[in-house]
Design an enzyme around this catalytic site. Sequence first.
Site, PDB file in Angstrom:
ATOM      1  N   GLY A  53      88.939 124.866  62.275  1.00  0.00           N
ATOM      2  CA  GLY A  53      89.810 125.044  61.119  1.00  0.00           C
ATOM      3  C   GLY A  53      89.343 124.284  59.898  1.00  0.00           C
ATOM      4  N   SER A 111      86.697 125.386  57.889  1.00  0.00           N
ATOM      5  CA  SER A 111      85.977 126.310  56.998  1.00  0.00           C
ATOM      6  C   SER A 111      84.488 126.387  57.285  1.00  0.00           C
ATOM      7  CB  SER A 111      86.212 125.936  55.527  1.00  0.00           C
ATOM      8  OG  SER A 111      87.574 125.849  55.244  1.00  0.00           O
ATOM      9  N   SER A 151      82.938 128.799  58.867  1.00  0.00           N
ATOM     10  CA  SER A 151      82.483 130.171  58.615  1.00  0.00           C
ATOM     11  C   SER A 151      82.344 130.436  57.118  1.00  0.00           C
ATOM     12  CB  SER A 151      83.442 131.181  59.244  1.00  0.00           C
ATOM     13  OG  SER A 151      84.763 130.979  58.778  1.00  0.00           O
ATOM     14  N   GLU A 192      82.845 137.488  55.501  1.00  0.00           N
ATOM     15  CA  GLU A 192      83.760 136.989  56.519  1.00  0.00           C
ATOM     16  C   GLU A 192      84.810 138.029  56.894  1.00  0.00           C
ATOM     17  OE1 GLU A 192      86.014 132.793  57.588  1.00  0.00           O
ATOM     18  OE2 GLU A 192      85.162 133.108  55.593  1.00  0.00           O
ATOM     19  N   ASP A 247      88.976 128.836  50.649  1.00  0.00           N
ATOM     20  CA  ASP A 247      87.853 128.102  51.231  1.00  0.00           C
ATOM     21  C   ASP A 247      86.559 128.350  50.470  1.00  0.00           C
ATOM     22  OD1 ASP A 247      89.713 127.336  53.049  1.00  0.00           O
ATOM     23  OD2 ASP A 247      88.903 128.464  54.729  1.00  0.00           O
ATOM     24  N   TYR A 279      97.084 134.266  61.121  1.00  0.00           N
ATOM     25  CA  TYR A 279      96.859 134.358  59.680  1.00  0.00           C
ATOM     26  C   TYR A 279      96.899 135.805  59.200  1.00  0.00           C
ATOM     27  CZ  TYR A 279      94.621 133.752  55.127  1.00  0.00           C
ATOM     28  OH  TYR A 279      94.334 133.761  53.787  1.00  0.00           O
TER      29      TYR A 279
END
Length: 209
Positions: free
Chosen positions: A42, A44, A46, A80, A93, A144
Amino acid sequence: AERSTPVWANHTLGAVALMISSGAPCEGLSLLLTSNVPPGAGMSNSAANCVALGLVFNELYPTLALDTQMKVVTFARDAENSKFGGGHCGWLDQMLIACSKEHMLTKIDYADHSIEHFTSQLPKETQFVALNTNVPHVLAESDYSHRVRELTVGIAFLSKILGENAGGPLLKLSSLNRLIAAVDPANPASKPVRLENIKMGALAAAAPD
């Protein structure tokens, strides 16, 4: 034996596929990614990988024209959210990774994607600590995406009630109160939300009349 594909590789594949579909004359590619951002925590990872790949690809293939921060941010976000990454992420992000400045706080206005940097007024002894709980986290498998869909449906519903587009910067306090009155006008708990009850970006409970 079957070889499993690590989650971080899916975002990389999304970035590569987006780079090729955007017209880069890529005939072959060897990539070596290193990162000190823990994956699946969690934090960020990626998003950081996708921003880094956008910067690298733009150096390799200038025809991609990722020549502004927002173009790099958009590339990373699209990678993403690709069929490989499987995400449904927003802008936070990627924008912070691409646009932040050292020793500065960053303010983002999502209405026009503008960025402001400012110095913290917090006491000097204040510390921000990021903790890795080692609890696996995969955005595409979290709630999410469900929250995003719920908000999308909510905005569509609000727009229908008001007879106008109520999304993004068009959402006003008066529109929220009109929705409250339209949905449940007989409920005494449905009191108008007052501006003085909105503090620090959070919606506080409406004060009694």
